[in-house]
Design an enzyme around this catalytic site. Structure first.
Site, PDB file in Angstrom:
ATOM      1  CG  LEU A 183      16.471 -38.737 -27.769  1.00 19.32           C
ATOM      2  CD1 LEU A 183      15.083 -38.795 -27.146  1.00 19.32           C
ATOM      3  CD2 LEU A 183      16.620 -37.475 -28.608  1.00 19.32           C
ATOM      4  CG  HIS A 184      23.320 -38.827 -26.693  1.00 26.27           C
ATOM      5  ND1 HIS A 184      22.931 -37.949 -27.678  1.00 26.27           N
ATOM      6  CD2 HIS A 184      24.009 -39.810 -27.322  1.00 26.27           C
ATOM      7  CE1 HIS A 184      23.382 -38.377 -28.847  1.00 26.27           C
ATOM      8  NE2 HIS A 184      24.033 -39.511 -28.660  1.00 26.27           N
ATOM      9  CB  CYS A 185      20.403 -40.001 -20.593  1.00 25.08           C
ATOM     10  SG  CYS A 185      20.634 -41.785 -20.689  1.00 25.08           S
ATOM     11  CB  ALA A 186      20.600 -35.058 -22.691  1.00 29.85           C
ATOM     12  N   PRO A 187      16.952 -35.545 -23.434  1.00 33.14           N
ATOM     13  CG  PRO A 187      14.875 -36.104 -22.552  1.00 33.14           C
ATOM     14  CD  PRO A 187      16.328 -36.405 -22.410  1.00 33.14           C
TER      15      PRO A 187
END
Length: 254
Positions: free
Chosen positions: A211-215
């Protein structure tokens, strides 16, 4: 990209500060910065540009874009070490320190100095980090921001062209072509985390999965909760790296 009508509705009741990512760390899409700045300023707000994915890669003119503050880490496009970053303030932007003490000057006073940057520099500065960041910025200046940006875009476009040849690959980027060096995708036949693990262990290729710290961004593009496989190119990547990745993914997708 950002829906300006939706953003305008969010600001309808007024806004004190608006913080917007210049470049999505999930899709690589560029935000319409100037238009967003106009909306924020109409409501007498302060516009803060998160340049984590763009500083050192995209030329940023604060005055032309209407940006009041730029914040960015040093360890990404600025080529510096971890633990250091930049905060660029426009004129008359109010800012207060989140901690005080140990300024090394004006020690007779009980509070931080009023003048910048001393007001924000409590304690011992990370001098090795600052020196490393300076070296990175000098390297960027010698290469040229536009040269770096175009190189990364070309690598990303080559990867996208290669992935379009595969069945079962879904791309999450600008349909016209990548605007930056970031490409996200999924494989129908394999979980993204497994793709990243195999690329790492079998092919010695590093990508970021999940999720690349961006849910919230992944919810928007429909990839929550599994996320995507993200490839982020840098200036020191070369075309043979892209070809190796395409060949490796061909083996996995097949």
């Amino acid at each position: 990209s950002i829906d300006l009508d939706s953003f305008r509705k969010l600001c309808k009741e007024g806004v004190n500060y608006a913080v917007v990512s210049h470049v999505s760390n999930v899709t690589g899409a560029l935000a319409p910065v100037r238009e967003i700045a106009e909306i924020v300023h109409e409501k007498e707000g302060i516009f803060i540009l998160d340049a984590a994915q763009s500083a050192g890669i995209i030329d940023i003119d604060m005055q032309q874009l209407g940006v009041d503050v730029i914040a960015a880490p040093g360890h990404k496009g600025l080529m510096g070490p971890m633990g250091v970053g930049i905060l660029v303030l426009g004129q008359d932007i109010p800012v207060q320190p989140f901690r005080e003490g140990g300024t090394g000057i004006k020690s007779k006073e009980d509070s931080q100095p009023d003048e910048l940057p001393l007001r924000l520099e409590a304690g011992t500065a990370n001098l090795p980090g600052i020196a490393g960041l300076l070296a990175g910025i000098r390297c960027i200046e010698s290469l040229g921001v536009n040269t770096i940006a175009e190189h990364e875009r070309k690598l990303a476009r080559r990867l996208v062209d290669g992935l379009k040849m595969f069945d079962g690959v879904r791309l999450y980027c600008d349909p016209v072509g990548p605007q930056t060096g970031v490409v996200s995708f999924t494989l129908e036949s394999m979980d993204g985390t497994l793709v990243g693990t195999i690329l790492d262990q079998a092919f010695n290729i590093g990508v970021r999965t999940g999720l690349h710290c961006a849910p919230a961004a992944h919810k928007t593009i429909g990839t929550f909760p599994a996320g995507t496989v993200r490839v982020s190119f840098g200036y020191y990547n070369r075309y043979n790296h892209v070809e190796r990745l395409i060949c490796s993914l061909h083996d996995l997708a097949g």
